[in-house]
Scaffold this motif. Structure first.
Motif, mmCIF file in Angstrom:
data_model
loop_
_atom_site.group_PDB
_atom_site.id
_atom_site.type_symbol
_atom_site.label_atom_id
_atom_site.label_comp_id
_atom_site.label_asym_id
_atom_site.label_seq_id
_atom_site.Cartn_x
_atom_site.Cartn_y
_atom_site.Cartn_z
ATOM 1 N N ARG A 79 60.336 25.082 46.684
ATOM 2 C CA ARG A 79 61.216 25.747 47.644
ATOM 3 C C ARG A 79 61.254 25.059 48.999
ATOM 4 O O ARG A 79 61.298 25.707 50.051
ATOM 5 C CB ARG A 79 60.804 27.204 47.841
ATOM 6 N N GLU A 108 69.979 30.857 48.935
ATOM 7 C CA GLU A 108 69.095 31.867 49.509
ATOM 8 C C GLU A 108 67.652 31.647 49.089
ATOM 9 O O GLU A 108 66.733 31.838 49.883
ATOM 10 C CB GLU A 108 69.563 33.267 49.104
ATOM 11 N N TRP A 109 67.440 31.252 47.834
ATOM 12 C CA TRP A 109 66.085 31.050 47.350
ATOM 13 C C TRP A 109 65.441 29.862 48.053
ATOM 14 O O TRP A 109 64.265 29.918 48.421
ATOM 15 C CB TRP A 109 66.097 30.838 45.841
ATOM 16 N N SER A 126 66.239 28.684 51.011
ATOM 17 C CA SER A 126 66.076 28.947 52.443
ATOM 18 C C SER A 126 65.048 30.036 52.697
ATOM 19 O O SER A 126 64.749 30.352 53.840
ATOM 20 C CB SER A 126 67.405 29.328 53.072
ATOM 21 N N ARG A 127 64.533 30.644 51.653
ATOM 22 C CA ARG A 127 63.507 31.697 51.725
ATOM 23 C C ARG A 127 63.970 32.970 52.399
ATOM 24 O O ARG A 127 63.182 33.769 52.841
ATOM 25 C CB ARG A 127 62.242 31.173 52.403
ATOM 26 N N ARG A 128 65.289 33.113 52.494
ATOM 27 C CA ARG A 128 65.822 34.359 53.054
ATOM 28 C C ARG A 128 65.869 35.400 51.957
ATOM 29 O O ARG A 128 66.270 35.117 50.841
ATOM 30 C CB ARG A 128 67.218 34.143 53.606
ATOM 31 N N ARG A 129 65.519 36.578 52.292
ATOM 32 C CA ARG A 129 65.548 37.681 51.338
ATOM 33 C C ARG A 129 66.501 38.733 51.859
ATOM 34 O O ARG A 129 66.394 39.164 53.011
ATOM 35 C CB ARG A 129 64.172 38.299 51.147
#
Length: 113
Positions: free
Chosen positions: A56, A104-105, A107-110
């Motif tokens: 990631r 999104e995965w 960029s580690r945004r949830r």
């Protein structure tokens, strides 16, 4: 990990294995240093891309785009099934890494669902 990203990681891992086998074959059978170095560099590059995507890293799509573009450009001179495979790899990487779940995965945004 989104499914498209998982398939992309698996693809680059398989390519790394194939290039490593080609490296070993050239090293043992032929002894050509140019071809041996070429396959070694591609094996390491594919392994780095697969590892970076799996870990990631935010910068991981960029070497994936570059490597897929390099492989697609290299396949253009052969004019055959390998050309289709090279261009398909480039198209897949461009599409798979630009889908919303993959972006999104990486960029580690949830986002709450």
């Amino acid at each position: 990990m989104p499914g498209t990203l998982r398939i992309t990681v698996l693809t680059f891992a398989v390519l790394a294995l194939l290039f490593a086998l080609a490296f070993a074959h050239r090293l043992l059978a032929d002894g050509s240093l140019g071809a041996t170095a070429f396959f070694a560099v591609l094996a390491v590059a594919c392994a780095v891309v697969a590892g970076a995507l799996a870990a990631r890293r935010a910068w991981a799509p960029f070497p994936a785009y570059a490597l897929a573009g390099l492989l697609a450009a290299a396949s253009l001179g052969l004019f055959g099934a390998i050309t289709v495979v090279g261009l398909a790899l480039l198209a897949w990487v461009l599409w798979a890494l630009n889908t919303r779940p993959s972006r999104e995965w990486l960029s580690r945004r949830r986002h709450p669902r």
